[in-house]
Each structure stands twice: as C-alpha cells, then as structure tokens.
Design a protein around this motif. Structure first.
Motif, mmCIF file in Angstrom:
data_model
loop_
_atom_site.group_PDB
_atom_site.id
_atom_site.type_symbol
_atom_site.label_atom_id
_atom_site.label_comp_id
_atom_site.label_asym_id
_atom_site.label_seq_id
_atom_site.Cartn_x
_atom_site.Cartn_y
_atom_site.Cartn_z
ATOM 1 N N ASP A 601 21.220 65.902 31.945
ATOM 2 C CA ASP A 601 22.211 64.850 32.186
ATOM 3 C C ASP A 601 22.259 64.511 33.681
ATOM 4 O O ASP A 601 21.573 65.130 34.484
ATOM 5 C CB ASP A 601 23.588 65.274 31.656
ATOM 6 C CG ASP A 601 24.062 66.582 32.285
ATOM 7 O OD1 ASP A 601 23.442 67.030 33.274
ATOM 8 O OD2 ASP A 601 25.037 67.165 31.776
ATOM 9 N N GLU A 602 23.088 63.530 34.018
ATOM 10 C CA GLU A 602 23.161 63.059 35.409
ATOM 11 C C GLU A 602 23.564 64.182 36.363
ATOM 12 O O GLU A 602 23.086 64.264 37.488
ATOM 13 C CB GLU A 602 24.148 61.887 35.532
ATOM 14 C CG GLU A 602 23.549 60.546 35.168
ATOM 15 C CD GLU A 602 22.193 60.277 35.788
ATOM 16 O OE1 GLU A 602 22.103 60.220 37.031
ATOM 17 O OE2 GLU A 602 21.198 60.140 35.044
ATOM 18 N N GLN A 603 24.444 65.048 35.867
ATOM 19 C CA GLN A 603 24.916 66.142 36.710
ATOM 20 C C GLN A 603 23.745 67.039 37.122
ATOM 21 O O GLN A 603 23.638 67.464 38.277
ATOM 22 C CB GLN A 603 25.948 66.939 35.919
ATOM 23 C CG GLN A 603 26.988 67.599 36.791
ATOM 24 C CD GLN A 603 27.925 68.472 35.956
ATOM 25 O OE1 GLN A 603 28.049 68.287 34.746
ATOM 26 N NE2 GLN A 603 28.575 69.408 36.606
ATOM 27 N N LEU A 604 22.870 67.297 36.158
ATOM 28 C CA LEU A 604 21.704 68.149 36.445
ATOM 29 C C LEU A 604 20.762 67.454 37.430
ATOM 30 O O LEU A 604 20.240 68.075 38.362
ATOM 31 C CB LEU A 604 20.971 68.474 35.140
ATOM 32 C CG LEU A 604 19.871 69.543 35.275
ATOM 33 C CD1 LEU A 604 20.486 70.927 35.434
ATOM 34 C CD2 LEU A 604 18.923 69.517 34.080
ATOM 35 N N ILE A 605 20.552 66.144 37.220
ATOM 36 C CA ILE A 605 19.642 65.390 38.095
ATOM 37 C C ILE A 605 20.184 65.382 39.529
ATOM 38 O O ILE A 605 19.443 65.598 40.497
ATOM 39 C CB ILE A 605 19.491 63.925 37.598
ATOM 40 C CG1 ILE A 605 18.990 63.898 36.151
ATOM 41 C CG2 ILE A 605 18.606 63.115 38.532
ATOM 42 C CD1 ILE A 605 17.540 64.156 35.939
ATOM 43 N N VAL A 606 21.492 65.145 39.665
ATOM 44 C CA VAL A 606 22.098 65.092 41.000
ATOM 45 C C VAL A 606 21.981 66.454 41.687
ATOM 46 O O VAL A 606 21.652 66.556 42.861
ATOM 47 C CB VAL A 606 23.575 64.633 40.897
ATOM 48 C CG1 VAL A 606 24.330 64.916 42.187
ATOM 49 C CG2 VAL A 606 23.626 63.145 40.574
ATOM 50 N N ARG A 607 22.233 67.511 40.906
ATOM 51 C CA ARG A 607 22.078 68.861 41.461
ATOM 52 C C ARG A 607 20.625 69.091 41.888
ATOM 53 O O ARG A 607 20.344 69.637 42.955
ATOM 54 C CB ARG A 607 22.486 69.881 40.402
ATOM 55 C CG ARG A 607 22.246 71.325 40.805
ATOM 56 C CD ARG A 607 22.762 72.236 39.702
ATOM 57 N NE ARG A 607 22.429 73.627 39.937
ATOM 58 C CZ ARG A 607 22.795 74.603 39.114
ATOM 59 N NH1 ARG A 607 23.497 74.326 38.028
ATOM 60 N NH2 ARG A 607 22.475 75.850 39.366
ATOM 61 N N GLY A 608 19.704 68.633 41.043
ATOM 62 C CA GLY A 608 18.285 68.785 41.358
ATOM 63 C C GLY A 608 17.902 68.038 42.623
ATOM 64 O O GLY A 608 17.151 68.542 43.462
ATOM 65 N N GLN A 609 18.432 66.828 42.777
ATOM 66 C CA GLN A 609 18.119 66.041 43.970
ATOM 67 C C GLN A 609 18.622 66.740 45.231
ATOM 68 O O GLN A 609 17.934 66.819 46.242
ATOM 69 C CB GLN A 609 18.759 64.648 43.873
ATOM 70 C CG GLN A 609 18.451 63.787 45.097
ATOM 71 C CD GLN A 609 19.081 62.408 45.026
ATOM 72 O OE1 GLN A 609 20.021 62.176 44.267
ATOM 73 N NE2 GLN A 609 18.568 61.493 45.817
ATOM 74 N N LYS A 610 19.839 67.272 45.125
ATOM 75 C CA LYS A 610 20.452 67.943 46.273
ATOM 76 C C LYS A 610 19.627 69.174 46.662
ATOM 77 O O LYS A 610 19.249 69.354 47.826
ATOM 78 C CB LYS A 610 21.875 68.339 45.876
ATOM 79 C CG LYS A 610 22.729 68.870 46.978
ATOM 80 C CD LYS A 610 24.199 68.811 46.529
ATOM 81 C CE LYS A 610 25.106 69.535 47.491
ATOM 82 N NZ LYS A 610 24.955 70.996 47.435
#
Ligand code: CA
Length: 722
Positions: A601-610
């Motif tokens: 989900d978006e939360q995982l993607i954002v965490r991954g980007q960070k």
C-alpha cells in the motif's frame, strides 16, 4: 644581484605586455609559494599549478596561443582512458613540469606525460568499498595539490597521502579525520609555505567541521580550527568559539553542528590569510538543530584565518540560521577590483544561496552583495550591514507545512568551479535556478540528517513557477553587480575555465565541450566528448604548444552522458590542429525492464522511499537511477524475490561484491518496503516515454510527480542592496 633581479622582472613584464608567452613548463619550474605568486610569469604561465591554477583561484590561464579567432582549429591532441570507469569525475587536472595529474573515484590518482599522454604512474589508496555509506554525495574527488617534489591529496576515508611526483611512490600518509566517524575528504588540498590546508566533509551526517594545516614534508598536523563550538561545559578550543556558542541553543554538540569546510580554501599571499567557506548546519532545519533560534556560527560562512597559526581574524555569515543546506563552501576567488574609483583587494564568492559577494580581503567588510539568480525566497533583502533579512515563511521547521526554497538546496552555484577573467573583468558562474521542497518531520531523530527532512512528503503549497529555470553559464560583472551574458546549459552544470585568448571553456550535457567568447558569450567551438563533463578544465603549455585538458565520464542519471557510454572515463587533451580521434561512440541500449507486479500500500511505498533515500541513494542514485558505478536497482533480478532481496540487504549475501549488510540500520520490513518502492520506480520507468538513449532511461523518467495545483511566484527580493 639586485639589478639582475629587476632586469629579469622587467623582461618578464615586457614579454607579458607584448603578449608573448614563453613558458617552458617541461623544464622544471616546480611549485612553491614563489611560483604560485608569480603564476603569470613566463616561467609559470604554462603551468596549472593548483586546483584553481594559482592562489587566486581565478582559473584564468594567461596563455593566448588559442584565441577566440582561431579556436575553431582546436582538435584532439591525445586522450587517455582512465581505468576507474564511470562514476563522477569532479577533478580539475593539475599540470606541473610537463606532468598532468587527475583524480578519479575512490580517490585514485593518475599521472601522464602532458605532451604525449604517456601514462607515468597510478596510485590506488585502496579506500574500502563500504566507505560509501559515509558519503552524502558521491564517490568523488576534486583534485591534487603539488608541492615541490610531491603530489598530495585527500581520500574518501580521510587520509592525506603524499607521493613522489615523478614516480608515484608513497612518501608519507596520515589520517586527517576521525575514522570512527562519518567524515570524508573530497576537496583538493591547498598548500602555502609548506603548510597543507584541508577540511573534512560530513555535515549531512552531523559532523563537527574543521579546517586543519599539515606539514607538507611529513604530514604532521600544525593547527586545527573548529568551525562550530563543541560541548560548552568543556574548555573552548578557540576564544571565538565562546561567543559563537552563544548563537546556538539546545544540545547541538551531541549531534555535531555541521559547518564542514569541504571545498573552498583560498590562501591569500597579500594578507597572509586563509579564507575558508563553511558548510551547512546539521540537521538542516534550524528549528530542530538549535531550538530557540540563533545564527549558529560559524556555519554557512566565509572565515579568514591566519595562515601560520589558524587564528581567527574575521567572518561573514552568508546564511544565518541556515535551514536549506546552503553550504557556503563554493570557491573563494581573490582579485584586485576598482570599486567606486578605488583599487580594492577583494575575495569573491557565489555560494549556494544565490547571492554574489565581494568582500574586502583584509577585513571581511562586505563591499557588494546582490542576487545573481533572478529571485530567491529565503531572504527579503539586506540590512545596512549586509546581514540578510530572513523570510519568516521560509522557516519550515517551525511552520511544519513545508517550503519550496529558491534557489534549491543543490545551490544556485555549487562546487563546479567558476572562473574570473581579469581582462573582461567578468566572473563566469555555472549557475542553476530552481526550487527545492523541504518538509521537516515532527519528532525526527537527531542521529541522521535525513530523518529531520521528510523526503517523501511535499510542502503544502505548490512549487513556485520560475521563469528561466534551469542551468546556465552566467557572465557576471562583480563591480556593477549585473549579468552581462548567459548561455543555457540544460540539466547539469560543469566547471569553467577562462584564458587570455578571450575564451571561456565549459562542458555541456550530455556530451559536449564548448568554448565561448569571454566578452560576448558567442559560442565559437564545440566538440563531441561522448560523455558528460562536470569538473573543471585546465590550460597549459609544453614546448611552445598550448593545450586544454578536461575529463569526460559516463554519468548516468545526470544529463544523459551515462546513457550514451555508461562505462567510460577519459582524459581529453586538445591543441590547435590536433588530429587525434576518439574511437566511435557505442550507443548504449539498456536491457528491458522486467519488474515483478507492484505490491504494497501507499504507506509501505512511502516508507520504502524514505529508507531508500536514507540508505541506498548515495550509491544507487536518487529515485533509483544509477548515479555512479553501482547497479541500477530497477533492473535487479532480486526484486522478484522478497527472500533474495532480504538476503542481500539484511544478511549481506553480496558482501564479496562490495554490497555490505545494512542490518544495523534497516529491519527486514524496511528491506521489503524498499523493494516495493523500487518496483514502483521500475514500473514508472517502464511506462515512461522512450528517451533518446533508450526506454525509461531519460532524465526525469522516474522522477516523482510534481505536486498538483497552480504554481504561484515566490515572494522574492528583486534587487537587494548592492
Ligand atoms: Ca551540504
């Protein structure tokens, strides 16, 4: 004796006045203070003795065999393939006594015969591969220093190494940094009267900045000047740190404070001072770094020190309370200018913050300060003492809604060297005009710079619309503080050099090297270099022939040179009538992108980007694009398997190949988030329209989408005080 000396001086002056240049650089002029001071004399005119050519750092060669009128006949004299391929070559060649020295990624040094290109020696300091995790901004080195019979440079892991200039054999080596900390050396040392000056890099990792002097004979440390105060409960190392500490709040010493002087060092023989540019404060947002305010001296400043002792003499802080990564480390150029009818010995700088400064060298008094980009929004003007008036809206650490700073954190001008031509009186600046999004994260940890800036978030407001945004070569009049001409440079910048032949040389992305008329900016020569140029060029003379030298290297992700020839690095040397030819360029076709289906989900993607930007981007490139000599992860096979990806990232399965385990800083869940983010990037690149060098490889192919909404121009000072 005295009469002979005056007679010799007279001959030199006459030759200079007549435009005759008679250097014989192959005959052994060598380098010491005397030669560096007399760098325009016939004996020295054919040398490029220091990173910025001489003490002035003007990057002005007095040679004029090659002129604006005959430069169309410039051709390749010789080239040399550099074994350390790809990566970013920020080096400026240094040329002394017929030998040319260039530095390469991993702090390697090459020496060639400057006339023939014959390889003379190569030195590999064997920097451990895992040192890459201590670097904010690439596996780079900008150049060597030459002093008498030695070539001296700094390494990424913080050593200073001196070798014999003829043989490349090591003479001495010292550790100039604290090896237990995330400190590195990327800049070129400068040397005066046998004292080597070098500072460390690492503000982005909260290091405490310092400049130190070492004995050129044996590497012994002679003095050290700290740029920011340490723990105030302990004695201050320097008296000025006592009052500097009053400009800090909180417990800054626990995280280091920043101020690392990683590039600009200028020795001025007129005042016997060393001018140093200090880096940004750390962490970036002043509100987090120093809660309760304060200017945070001596971050983002120009500081003058006594060359013999390192004692503080004066400072000017260009960006008080810096929250924008506005390192003030850009090159410091000395010159004599006539200002208001009076001859002044000045030091000039065009730092990241977008303001051009002219300071009196002896006192640090600001004589002129003016924007050299069209707008800036971090300040609203200057007070009567040229202290910038800060824009309260720019304090994103306090407001929490974020801010698009103009110029960008990458700088209106950064390390790419500028050049000053005393004949035209113009400064030639590799300039960038753009904005950069900043959002501070509440409750950010202090242990890592990037944790205080949330790179995954965008400011609430849309980015400002900037007319004329992009990179360009700017010819700037430092007396009247105005633009004289400019030439667009596309997406990246490169170093600049100027000559008495009314010429300015600069590389242009993706793969050309150009000459412009210094007075009018008209492009009078261009050549295909097959790869991108980012560093500075040099001009020298051997046996009566003038040469121009520059390094071009594959540099994917920045302007496209790397898409053309990703594993290419060459020293290119030109002369009038040169007939050498490069082998045909090999167009590069990347393999097809074959990522697994997107997941998470978006939360995982954002965490991954960070997490990606914190721990992976240094080597693997921003937004997944390869920036150096490391693999482009969007093409990586292990993306298809959570287990394989985790085995590499967490368990160190590819340790033998230089990919260390990130177990100390990443959890298995982080690794999976990074995998999800890179898979997203791969799909974005796959779906992007094909670029000139292959599908999904063009600049911006994987860049995050800009924030939606109409853009509004920033509040900006159109004409601060001069
Ligand atoms: Ca910085």
């Amino acid at each position: 004796m005295r009469i002979q000396f005056i007679a010799a001086l007279g001959a030199a002056s006459l030759a200079a006045a007549a435009g005759l240049v008679m250097p014989t650089s192959a005959t052994g002029a060598s380098v010491d203070t005397q030669h560096l001071v007399a760098s325009h004399s016939p004996e020295n005119a054919g040398q490029w003795m220091s990173y910025g050519r001489d003490y002035s750092e003007q990057r002005y060669s007095p040679l004029k065999q090659i002129t604006a009128d005959n430069v169309s006949q410039l051709g390749l004299a010789w080239y040399a393939d550099l074994a350390e391929r790809g990566g970013s070559y920020e080096t400026t060649p240094v040329v002394v006594d017929g030998r040319i020295y260039v530095t390469a990624p991993w702090s390697k040094v090459y020496a060639f015969d400057a006339k023939t290109g014959k390889p003379l020696w190569k030195y590999d300091p064997k920097v451990p591969g895992e040192w890459a995790v201590n670097l904010c901004c690439g596996i780079v080195n900008r150049g060597v220093a030459v002093w008498k019979d030695k070539v001296i440079w700094g390494t990424l892991d913080g050593r200073l190494i001196a070798v014999n200039a003829k043989t490349g054999k090591k003479v001495w080596e010292v550790q100039a940094t604290d090896r237990t900390k995330m400190q590195s050396i990327t800049g070129a040392p400068r040397i005066a009267d046998g004292r080597i000056f070098i500072g460390e890099a690492g503000s982005e990792f909260h290091q405490r900045g310092y400049l130190a002097a070492y004995d050129a004979e044996n590497g012994k440390e002679l003095w050290r000047w700290w740029a920011v105060p340490g723990d105030p409960s302990k004695p201050f190392e320097q008296p000025e740190l006592e009052w500097a500490a009053k400009t800090w709040h909180g417990e800054w010493w626990k995280t280091g404070g920043g101020g690392t002087p990683w590039d600009a060092i200028t020795y001025d023989p007129v005042t016997d001072l060393v001018f140093v540019g200090t880096g940004n404060g750390a962490p970036w947002p002043a509100e987090i770094r120093s809660p309760g305010g304060g200017d945070n001296l001596f971050t983002s400043s120009i500081v003058a020190l006594e060359a013999k002792t390192g004692k503080y003499r004066w400072h000017y802080q260009a960006t008080p309370q810096d929250s924008f990564d506005f390192d003030n480390t850009q090159q410091l150029v000395t010159a004599d200018l006539v200002i208001d009818g009076e001859k002044k010995h000045v030091v000039m700088q065009a730092p990241k913050n977008g303001v051009f400064y002219v300071l009196e060298a002896a006192t640090g008094k600001v004589l002129k300060a003016h924007l050299y980009v069209p707008t800036a929004n971090w300040l609203t003007g200057f007070d009567a003492n040229y202290r910038p008036i800060l824009n309260p809206e720019a304090n994103y650490g306090k407001i929490g809604k974020g801010f698009h700073v103009v110029p960008s954190a990458g700088g209106a001008h950064s390390w790419h060297p500028m050049a000053f031509n005393p004949n035209t009186g113009l400064m030639y600046i590799p300039t960038n005009y753009s904005s950069f999004p900043l959002v501070a994260e509440a409750g950010a940890k202090m242990g890592n710079q990037l944790l205080s800036i949330n790179v995954a978030k965008r400011p609430q407001d849309p980015p400002p619309k900037l007319e004329g945004a992009g990179s360009y070569l700017l010819a700037w009049d430092p007396v009247n503080m105005k633009e004289v001409w400019k030439q667009p440079q596309g997406t990246s910048r490169s170093g600049v050099m100027t000559t008495a032949g009314n010429l300015v040389f600069q590389g242009s992305p993706p793969h050309s090297f150009n000459a412009y008329r210094a007075d009018t900016g008209e492009r009078v020569w261009t050549t295909d270099t097959q790869a991108n140029i980012v560093g500075g060029s040099a001009s020298y003379m051997v046996d009566g022939v003038q040469y121009i030298a520059v390094v071009a290297a594959g540099q994917a992700g920045f302007g496209g040179g790397g898409y053309w020839a990703p594993n290419y690095a060459r020293l290119l040397v030109y002369k009038l009538g040169g007939k050498a030819e490069l082998p045909p360029a090999v167009p590069y076709t990347p393999p097809p992108l074959n990522p697994p289906p997107e997941f998470g989900d978006e939360q995982l993607i954002v965490r991954g980007q960070k997490k990606y930007n914190e721990h992976c981007a240094t080597c693997h490139g921003n937004d997944g694009r390869v920036s150096s000599i490391f693999p482009d992860l969007r093409y990586a096979g292990p993306l298809h398997s959570a287990e394989a990806f985790k085995a590499i990232v967490i368990d160190g399965a590819l340790q033998q190949n230089g990919m260390v385990s990130f177990r100390k800083v990443l959890t298995p869940e982080d690794a999976e988030a990074i995998r999800a983010y890179v898979v997203r990037l791969a799909h974005q690149a796959k779906n992007a329209p094909p670029g000139p060098f292959g599908p999904g490889r063009g600049p911006g192919a994987a860049a995050p989408a800009p924030a939606p909404g109409a853009a509004t121009p920033p509040a900006s000072p159109s004409a601060p005080h001069q």
